[in-house]
Design an enzyme around this catalytic site. Structure first.
Site, PDB file in Angstrom:
ATOM      1  N   HIS A  87       7.241   4.763  12.491  1.00  0.00           N
ATOM      2  CA  HIS A  87       7.460   5.558  11.274  1.00  0.00           C
ATOM      3  C   HIS A  87       6.198   6.096  10.612  1.00  0.00           C
ATOM      4  CE1 HIS A  87       6.318   1.760   9.389  1.00  0.00           C
ATOM      5  NE2 HIS A  87       6.040   2.466   8.311  1.00  0.00           N
TER       6      HIS A  87
ATOM      7  N   GLU B  33      -1.835   5.217   3.179  1.00  0.00           N
ATOM      8  CA  GLU B  33      -1.851   3.805   2.739  1.00  0.00           C
ATOM      9  C   GLU B  33      -3.259   3.247   2.519  1.00  0.00           C
ATOM     10  OE1 GLU B  33      -0.012   4.989   5.264  1.00  0.00           O
ATOM     11  OE2 GLU B  33       2.070   4.548   4.749  1.00  0.00           O
TER      12      GLU B  33
ATOM     13  N   ARG C 281       3.061   8.160   9.270  1.00  0.00           N
ATOM     14  CA  ARG C 281       2.802   9.594   9.131  1.00  0.00           C
ATOM     15  C   ARG C 281       1.813  10.106  10.188  1.00  0.00           C
ATOM     16  NH1 ARG C 281       5.055   8.991   4.375  1.00  0.00           N
ATOM     17  NH2 ARG C 281       5.661  10.782   3.132  1.00  0.00           N
TER      18      ARG C 281
ATOM     19  N   HIS D 118      13.958   4.670  12.059  1.00  0.00           N
ATOM     20  CA  HIS D 118      13.632   4.845  10.635  1.00  0.00           C
ATOM     21  C   HIS D 118      14.325   6.110  10.120  1.00  0.00           C
ATOM     22  CE1 HIS D 118      11.118   5.378   7.057  1.00  0.00           C
ATOM     23  NE2 HIS D 118      10.629   4.165   7.251  1.00  0.00           N
TER      24      HIS D 118
ATOM     25  N   GLU E 157      -0.795  -9.032  -1.025  1.00  0.00           N
ATOM     26  CA  GLU E 157      -1.253  -8.456   0.256  1.00  0.00           C
ATOM     27  C   GLU E 157      -2.475  -7.557  -0.007  1.00  0.00           C
ATOM     28  OE1 GLU E 157       1.639  -7.194   3.647  1.00  0.00           O
ATOM     29  OE2 GLU E 157       0.596  -5.346   3.118  1.00  0.00           O
TER      30      GLU E 157
ATOM     31  N   ASP F 244       0.794  -1.235   0.000  1.00  0.00           N
ATOM     32  CA  ASP F 244       0.000   0.000   0.000  1.00  0.00           C
ATOM     33  C   ASP F 244       0.825   1.284   0.000  1.00  0.00           C
ATOM     34  OD1 ASP F 244       1.095  -0.069   2.525  1.00  0.00           O
ATOM     35  OD2 ASP F 244      -0.725  -0.782   3.500  1.00  0.00           O
TER      36      ASP F 244
HETATM   37  C1  UD1 Z   1       7.092   4.614   3.367  1.00  0.00           C
HETATM   38  C2  UD1 Z   1       5.656   4.293   2.965  1.00  0.00           C
HETATM   39  C3  UD1 Z   1       4.932   3.545   4.084  1.00  0.00           C
HETATM   40  C4  UD1 Z   1       5.736   2.344   4.554  1.00  0.00           C
HETATM   41  C5  UD1 Z   1       7.147   2.782   4.918  1.00  0.00           C
HETATM   42  C6  UD1 Z   1       7.989   1.592   5.264  1.00  0.00           C
HETATM   43  C7  UD1 Z   1       4.423   5.845   1.535  1.00  0.00           C
HETATM   44  C8  UD1 Z   1       3.684   7.120   1.445  1.00  0.00           C
HETATM   45  N1  UD1 Z   1       4.937   5.528   2.728  1.00  0.00           N
HETATM   46  O1  UD1 Z   1       7.050   5.558   4.444  1.00  0.00           O
HETATM   47  O2  UD1 Z   1       3.678   3.094   3.612  1.00  0.00           O
HETATM   48  O3  UD1 Z   1       5.111   1.799   5.685  1.00  0.00           O
HETATM   49  O4  UD1 Z   1       7.749   3.433   3.779  1.00  0.00           O
HETATM   50  O5  UD1 Z   1       9.150   1.949   5.951  1.00  0.00           O
HETATM   51  O6  UD1 Z   1       4.538   5.143   0.551  1.00  0.00           O
HETATM   52  N2  UD1 Z   1      14.582   7.926   3.944  1.00  0.00           N
HETATM   53  C9  UD1 Z   1      15.941   7.808   3.765  1.00  0.00           C
HETATM   54  N3  UD1 Z   1      16.455   6.590   3.394  1.00  0.00           N
HETATM   55  C10 UD1 Z   1      15.691   5.494   3.195  1.00  0.00           C
HETATM   56  C11 UD1 Z   1      14.315   5.610   3.404  1.00  0.00           C
HETATM   57  C12 UD1 Z   1      13.754   6.835   3.769  1.00  0.00           C
HETATM   58  O7  UD1 Z   1      16.680   8.769   3.931  1.00  0.00           O
HETATM   59  O8  UD1 Z   1      16.229   4.429   2.861  1.00  0.00           O
HETATM   60  C13 UD1 Z   1      14.007   9.244   4.309  1.00  0.00           C
HETATM   61  C14 UD1 Z   1      14.049  10.251   3.156  1.00  0.00           C
HETATM   62  O9  UD1 Z   1      14.281  11.524   3.671  1.00  0.00           O
HETATM   63  C15 UD1 Z   1      12.642  10.151   2.567  1.00  0.00           C
HETATM   64  C16 UD1 Z   1      11.838   9.978   3.835  1.00  0.00           C
HETATM   65  O10 UD1 Z   1      12.628   9.089   4.652  1.00  0.00           O
HETATM   66  O11 UD1 Z   1      12.266  11.299   1.822  1.00  0.00           O
HETATM   67  C17 UD1 Z   1      10.445   9.447   3.661  1.00  0.00           C
HETATM   68  O12 UD1 Z   1      10.402   8.281   2.843  1.00  0.00           O
HETATM   69  P1  UD1 Z   1       8.968   7.825   2.240  1.00  0.00           P
HETATM   70  O13 UD1 Z   1       9.150   6.558   1.488  1.00  0.00           O
HETATM   71  O14 UD1 Z   1       8.328   8.951   1.519  1.00  0.00           O
HETATM   72  O15 UD1 Z   1       8.082   7.586   3.528  1.00  0.00           O
HETATM   73  P2  UD1 Z   1       8.249   6.563   4.712  1.00  0.00           P
HETATM   74  O16 UD1 Z   1       7.899   7.280   5.952  1.00  0.00           O
HETATM   75  O17 UD1 Z   1       9.548   5.872   4.626  1.00  0.00           O
HETATM   76  N1  UDP Z   2      12.650  -4.173   9.499  1.00  0.00           N
HETATM   77  C1  UDP Z   2      14.019  -4.308   9.252  1.00  0.00           C
HETATM   78  N2  UDP Z   2      14.883  -3.503   9.950  1.00  0.00           N
HETATM   79  C2  UDP Z   2      14.464  -2.594  10.872  1.00  0.00           C
HETATM   80  C3  UDP Z   2      13.071  -2.456  11.096  1.00  0.00           C
HETATM   81  C4  UDP Z   2      12.188  -3.255  10.386  1.00  0.00           C
HETATM   82  O1  UDP Z   2      14.436  -5.140   8.439  1.00  0.00           O
HETATM   83  O2  UDP Z   2      15.309  -1.918  11.459  1.00  0.00           O
HETATM   84  C5  UDP Z   2      11.711  -5.030   8.748  1.00  0.00           C
HETATM   85  C6  UDP Z   2      10.656  -5.754   9.583  1.00  0.00           C
HETATM   86  O3  UDP Z   2      11.122  -7.005   9.998  1.00  0.00           O
HETATM   87  C7  UDP Z   2       9.479  -5.876   8.618  1.00  0.00           C
HETATM   88  C8  UDP Z   2       9.629  -4.638   7.745  1.00  0.00           C
HETATM   89  O4  UDP Z   2      10.962  -4.176   7.909  1.00  0.00           O
HETATM   90  O5  UDP Z   2       9.589  -7.012   7.784  1.00  0.00           O
HETATM   91  C9  UDP Z   2       8.647  -3.602   8.162  1.00  0.00           C
HETATM   92  O6  UDP Z   2       8.960  -2.384   7.584  1.00  0.00           O
HETATM   93  P1  UDP Z   2       8.381  -1.012   8.104  1.00  0.00           P
HETATM   94  O7  UDP Z   2       8.026  -1.136   9.536  1.00  0.00           O
HETATM   95  O8  UDP Z   2       9.336   0.033   7.685  1.00  0.00           O
HETATM   96  O9  UDP Z   2       7.081  -0.831   7.188  1.00  0.00           O
HETATM   97  P2  UDP Z   2       5.570  -1.358   7.293  1.00  0.00           P
HETATM   98  O10 UDP Z   2       5.600  -2.840   7.434  1.00  0.00           O
HETATM   99  O11 UDP Z   2       4.926  -0.669   8.451  1.00  0.00           O
HETATM  100  O12 UDP Z   2       4.968  -0.899   6.011  1.00  0.00           O
END
Ligand code: UD1
Ligand code: UDP
Length: 373
Positions: free
Chosen positions: A213, A133, A215, A247, A119, A97
């Site tokens: 993490h 999501e 929003r 995160h 999923e 999602d």
């Molecule tokens: C995203 C997804 C969320 C998912 C989560 C898993 C959307 C809107 N959100 O949220 O559904 O649960 O990923 O973790 O699709 N960043 C880094 N390095 C990384 C990853 C993120 O620096 O490897 C930072 C960046 O500044 C980036 C920000 O995190 O712009 C947000 O990343 P984004 O994918 O937009 O949202 P998440 O909160 O990670």
């Molecule tokens: N995870 C990981 N390292 C971490 C935290 C989470 O590998 O430091 C894994 C966790 O086991 C799960 C997935 O990341 O499989 C979940 O990701 P996240 O919580 O970022 O996203 P969500 O599942 O809420 O979309």
């Protein structure tokens, strides 16, 4: 020969796609390509490395602190121009999602390519939680041609939306991935390596693993969550060590490092997937707003305190493995202390069967798809 593309962008999508990619790559009747949007960068690369995924297209989309409108529009145009107009596909697999899922589904629809949604059918029934999501997955379901649901409840959700064709209940690939991770941590040499790497953690105390993490938790809620963690750390100073792999989203990262200062709170960088499983195994309980962790925890016999007001993973709540506390200071502290002190409550939450899968989901998906072709 069917030509299929696996397209994903974030850490959890990569974890849940990895076993499926390997399953299809082992079958020579499919031509398999892998595209990553890299909506996440470092956290995605960690997973790709561990699961040894060969990437054919990397859109390298991520920008620091990206916004939803900018991310969505970049995704749609880059997916179209740099992948879908380059090569033809019969099917595109999307998972979950995220914004990558929404954009990939829409881009595929514009090119009249069939979308397979993994999923499928999770619903909180609140379009603002999780945000964005819930809306992403509603729209992905409208577009998708084939829906692989993890549980009967997800199937029911889809049927209530009049989505009745090509809906299959197969479990969640996250459990397939978990089994692959568990294989790695069985290795004594690997365990020794991790004990050395994390020797600053006092494993003789009860470990509480925290992740956050969403929003909906940015801003005031996350501040309240930090206050609750500080309270638990202070009340249980001699018994508890809080481990928080933070995160990389700046909305979480910056506040966590500013507020969470206590000798028994350790903030660490995101863990490699097998390291995370190892840390879950070492922990006494988990406090999280993660979707994936709610699904993995029952397999490891760990109770989960879920920092959300609503969850689409109702099965975990109903099985007794998870409880919802939102971002409420009192509830987070009270439920955590209760689980630390009350062995009966703890045992009730840990002795449940995993409702999300049994490790055979990828094979089931391939079997169903072959029978449709
Ligand atoms: C995203 C997804 C969320 C998912 C989560 C898993 C959307 C809107 N959100 O949220 O559904 O649960 O990923 O973790 O699709 N960043 C880094 N390095 C990384 C990853 C993120 O620096 O490897 C930072 C960046 O500044 C980036 C920000 O995190 O712009 C947000 O990343 P984004 O994918 O937009 O949202 P998440 O909160 O990670
Ligand atoms: N995870 C990981 N390292 C971490 C935290 C989470 O590998 O430091 C894994 C966790 O086991 C799960 C997935 O990341 O499989 C979940 O990701 P996240 O919580 O970022 O996203 P969500 O599942 O809420 O979309």
């Amino acid at each position: 020969m069917k030509r299929i593309l696996f397209l994903f962008g974030t850490r959890p999508e990569a974890i849940k796609m990895a076993p499926l990619i390997h399953t299809f790559k082992n079958d020579t009747s499919y031509c398999v390509k892998v595209g990553v949007t890299a909506q996440h960068r470092e956290m995605l690369d960690q997973v790709i490395r561990f699961f040894n995924i060969e990437v054919d297209y990397d859109l390298n989309i991520m920008k620091p602190n990206q916004t939803l409108p900018q991310l969505t529009s970049d995704l749609i145009s880059k997916i179209t121009n740099e992948i879908l107009l380059e090569e033809s596909f019969d099917y595109i697999f999307v998972q979950g999602d995220t914004t990558t899922v929404l954009a990939a589904s829409l881009a595929a629809f514009y090119q009249k390519i069939k979308v397979i949604h993994i999923e499928a059918g999770l619903r909180s029934h609140d379009i603002y939680s999780p945000f964005p999501e819930e809306m992403n997955r509603l729209m992905a379901s409208r577009i998708a041609n084939i829906h692989f649901c993890p549980t009967p409840l997800a199937e029911k959700n889809l049927k209530e939306e009049n989505c009745k064709e090509n809906v299959f209940v197969v479990g969640n690939t996250v459990i397939d991935a978990l089994f692959m991770g568990l294989e790695k941590i069985k290795n004594k040499g690997y365990e020794k390596q991790l004990l050395t790497k994390y020797n600053f953690i006092n494993f003789s105390k009860k470990i509480i693993l925290v992740t956050c993490h969403r929003r909906e938790n940015f801003g005031k809620p996350f501040n309240e969550i930090c206050d609750a963690l500080l309270e638990i750390a202070s009340k249980e100073k001699n018994n508890v060590e809080i481990i928080f792999p933070v995160h990389l989203n700046p909305n979480i990262l910056e506040i966590a490092h500013k507020k969470l200062i206590a000798t028994n709170i350790k903030l660490i960088t995101p863990l490699e997937y097998p390291e995370l499983i190892w840390m879950m195994n070492k922990s006494y309980l988990i406090i999280t707003d993660s979707g994936g962790i709610q699904e993995e925890a029952p397999s490891l016999g760990k109770p989960v305190i879920v920092m959300r007001n609503v969850t689409e993973r109702i099965e975990g709540i109903e099985s007794g493995n998870a409880i919802l506390v939102g971002h409420n200071f009192n509830l987070i502290v009270e439920k955590t202390i209760d689980l630390l002190k009350n062995k009966d409550h703890y045992d009730l939450m840990t002795s449940v069967q995993n409702p999300y899968g049994d490790g055979t989901t990828s094979e089931k998906i391939k079997f169903v798809l072959s029978s449709l072709n």
